[in-house]
Design a protein around this motif. Structure first.
Motif, short mmCIF file in Angstrom:
data_model
loop_
_atom_site.label_atom_id
_atom_site.label_comp_id
_atom_site.label_asym_id
_atom_site.label_seq_id
_atom_site.Cartn_x
_atom_site.Cartn_y
_atom_site.Cartn_z
N SER A 76 34.50 14.42 -45.81
CA SER A 76 35.70 13.83 -44.74
C SER A 76 36.08 15.09 -43.93
CB SER A 76 36.68 13.13 -45.51
OG SER A 76 37.21 14.26 -46.33
N SER A 77 36.70 14.67 -43.06
CA SER A 77 37.30 15.83 -42.30
C SER A 77 38.41 16.61 -43.02
CB SER A 77 38.39 15.28 -40.91
OG SER A 77 37.44 14.50 -40.22
N MET A 78 39.28 16.12 -43.59
CA MET A 78 40.42 16.76 -44.37
C MET A 78 40.42 16.43 -45.85
SD MET A 78 41.62 18.18 -41.45
CE MET A 78 43.12 18.83 -42.18
N LYS A 79 41.44 16.96 -46.66
CA LYS A 79 41.37 16.62 -48.08
C LYS A 79 42.11 15.38 -48.22
CE LYS A 79 45.41 19.37 -49.34
NZ LYS A 79 46.32 18.40 -49.92
N ASP A 80 41.76 14.66 -49.26
CA ASP A 80 42.59 13.54 -49.76
C ASP A 80 42.12 12.27 -48.91
OD1 ASP A 80 43.78 14.54 -51.84
OD2 ASP A 80 45.70 15.03 -50.77
N PRO A 104 33.51 19.24 -50.11
CA PRO A 104 34.64 19.31 -49.61
C PRO A 104 34.95 19.05 -48.24
CG PRO A 104 33.77 21.62 -50.42
CD PRO A 104 32.79 20.47 -50.38
N PRO A 105 36.11 19.20 -47.55
CA PRO A 105 36.15 18.60 -46.11
C PRO A 105 35.52 19.53 -45.15
CG PRO A 105 38.31 18.86 -47.45
CD PRO A 105 37.39 19.78 -48.37
N VAL A 106 34.94 18.73 -44.49
CA VAL A 106 34.13 19.66 -43.33
C VAL A 106 35.08 20.20 -42.21
CG1 VAL A 106 33.70 17.36 -41.97
CG2 VAL A 106 31.93 19.29 -41.83
N ALA A 107 36.18 19.78 -41.97
CA ALA A 107 37.04 20.59 -41.18
C ALA A 107 37.76 21.79 -41.55
CB ALA A 107 37.86 19.57 -40.43
N VAL A 153 36.27 23.98 -44.33
CA VAL A 153 35.24 24.84 -44.99
C VAL A 153 33.80 24.63 -44.49
CG1 VAL A 153 36.56 25.51 -46.93
CG2 VAL A 153 34.95 23.55 -47.27
N SER A 154 32.75 25.43 -44.69
CA SER A 154 31.40 25.28 -44.16
C SER A 154 30.48 24.87 -44.92
CB SER A 154 30.91 26.58 -43.57
OG SER A 154 30.85 27.37 -44.71
N ASP A 155 30.88 24.68 -46.48
CA ASP A 155 30.13 24.12 -47.56
C ASP A 155 29.43 22.74 -47.01
OD1 ASP A 155 30.74 26.32 -48.65
OD2 ASP A 155 31.55 25.39 -50.46
N PRO A 156 30.25 21.76 -46.61
CA PRO A 156 29.64 20.44 -46.24
C PRO A 156 28.57 20.59 -45.33
CG PRO A 156 32.04 20.43 -46.22
CD PRO A 156 31.77 21.73 -46.37
N VAL A 157 28.62 21.37 -44.33
CA VAL A 157 27.57 21.60 -43.36
C VAL A 157 26.31 22.06 -43.80
CG1 VAL A 157 26.89 22.57 -41.23
CG2 VAL A 157 29.08 21.67 -41.39
N ASN A 158 26.54 23.12 -44.89
CA ASN A 158 25.15 23.73 -45.44
C ASN A 158 24.58 22.55 -46.58
OD1 ASN A 158 25.58 26.10 -44.33
ND2 ASN A 158 27.23 26.73 -45.89
N ILE A 159 25.46 21.70 -47.18
CA ILE A 159 24.90 20.73 -48.06
C ILE A 159 24.22 19.66 -47.14
CG2 ILE A 159 25.55 18.96 -49.86
CD1 ILE A 159 28.13 20.91 -50.40
N ALA A 160 24.73 19.56 -46.13
CA ALA A 160 24.24 18.54 -45.12
C ALA A 160 22.92 18.67 -44.89
CB ALA A 160 25.05 18.27 -43.80
N VAL A 161 22.38 19.96 -44.93
CA VAL A 161 21.03 20.62 -44.69
C VAL A 161 20.27 19.82 -45.71
CG1 VAL A 161 19.59 22.62 -44.30
CG2 VAL A 161 21.80 22.32 -43.13
N SER A 182 34.51 16.76 -36.67
CA SER A 182 33.85 16.85 -37.78
C SER A 182 32.25 16.19 -37.60
CB SER A 182 34.47 16.18 -38.85
OG SER A 182 35.71 16.67 -39.25
N ILE A 183 32.31 15.12 -36.87
CA ILE A 183 30.98 14.43 -36.62
C ILE A 183 30.16 15.46 -35.73
CG2 ILE A 183 30.07 12.36 -35.55
CD1 ILE A 183 32.55 10.87 -36.43
N ASP A 184 30.57 15.87 -34.69
CA ASP A 184 30.06 17.12 -34.02
C ASP A 184 29.39 18.31 -34.65
OD1 ASP A 184 30.50 15.40 -31.70
OD2 ASP A 184 32.14 16.80 -31.13
N ILE A 185 30.41 18.74 -35.66
CA ILE A 185 29.64 19.92 -36.47
C ILE A 185 28.59 19.31 -37.51
CG2 ILE A 185 30.39 21.33 -38.53
CD1 ILE A 185 33.47 21.26 -37.32
N LEU A 186 28.61 17.94 -37.96
CA LEU A 186 27.68 17.54 -39.01
C LEU A 186 26.45 17.20 -37.81
CD1 LEU A 186 29.80 15.45 -41.23
CD2 LEU A 186 28.44 17.30 -41.87
#
Ligand SMILES: Nc1ncnc2c1ncn2[C@@H]1O[C@H](COP(=O)(O)OP(=O)(O)O)[C@@H](O)[C@H]1O
Ligand SMILES: [Mg+2]
Length: 217
Positions: free
Chosen positions: A41-45, A151-154, A156-164, A186-190
């Motif tokens: 998601s973009s943010m937490k919670d 974690p939230p994509v907006a 930290v960078s972890d989700p982008v790396n996990i998306a790979v 967030s969608i653009d980053i992904l």
């Protein structure tokens, strides 16, 4: 249908929504190309942990073999959702390289959980390591789907790396809590890493709007 730890079980429509999400994942996977699925998601919670845990439960009740891994090394919470301890988990398995079965919690038939384990200070390196990618490949052989909480994509960078190394991405959005521009970003980053966003789940939708907006796929 029992959805483990579902806090809103009085609302049968929520169970129905998770069931539909699970079925839509199956439809998205008619060609059998999807094995690893992450939620972000973009943010937490915004309901990531809740959503991926409940989809995992529903899928296992559809007779799929599911492994749910907590890849939110920033704020792991899958263990809390299922009432487990996090005394051992993914990071310990990566270090000890012993039989993965010793690190896995069986929740119900078809549903296994691998908690985060001790949270390392260098979580980015762990997420990007060759070792984690090899481990996931090895684990995936024994399951129909491997789900990742992240974690939230907006933030930290972890989700982008996990998306790979995820075949599909589910994005959760806390209805009316998060700015549209942040969601778009967030969608653009992904998309920059060619993430295959197969679904968007709207959480925390006011009851009077639920029928129309609870989930989109
Ligand atoms: N669909 C929903 N409606 C209302 N509250 C929700 C919903 N999904 C999750 N929550 C609540 O919102 C909070 C954050 O959910 P969580 O799944 O932990 O979010 P995240 O993993 O994105 O940080 C929790 O207290 C959870 O119970
Ligand atoms: Mg979470």
């Amino acid at each position: 249908m029992k959805v483990h730890s579902l806090r809103y079980e009085q609302d049968i429509r929520i169970v129905e929504a998770y069931r539909k999400l699970a079925l839509n994942l199956e439809y998205a996977n008619v060609d059998g190309n999807i094995k690893t699925v992450m939620v972000t998601s973009s943010m937490k919670d915004e309901g990531k942990t809740t959503t991926i845990s409940n989809i995992a439960c529903v899928m296992s009740e559809l007779n799929k073999k599911i492994l749910l891994i907590d890849l939110d090394l920033r704020k792991p919470s899958i263990h809390k959702h299922f009432g487990l301890t996090n005394g051992y988990g993914l990071t310990d398995l990566l270090l000890n390289k012993s039989d993965y079965k010793n690190y896995i919690h069986n929740i119900q038939p078809g549903l296994d959980v691998l908690t985060s384990g001790r949270v390392p200070s260098n979580s980015t390196e762990v997420i990007n390591s060759r070792a984690i990618k090899d481990l996931i490949k090895e684990l995936a052989v024994s399951y129909d789907y491997v789900f990742f909480d992240t974690p939230p994509v907006a933030l930290v960078s972890d989700p982008v790396n996990i998306a790979v190394y995820s075949d599909a991405v589910i994005l959760t959005i806390a209805y009316s809590e998060v700015d549209k521009e942040i969601i778009k970003k967030s969608i653009d980053i992904l998309k920059q890493v060619n993430a295959n966003i197969i679904g968007t789940v709207f959480n925390k939708v006011p009851v009077n709007k639920r029928d129309k907006h609870y989930y989109y796929y």
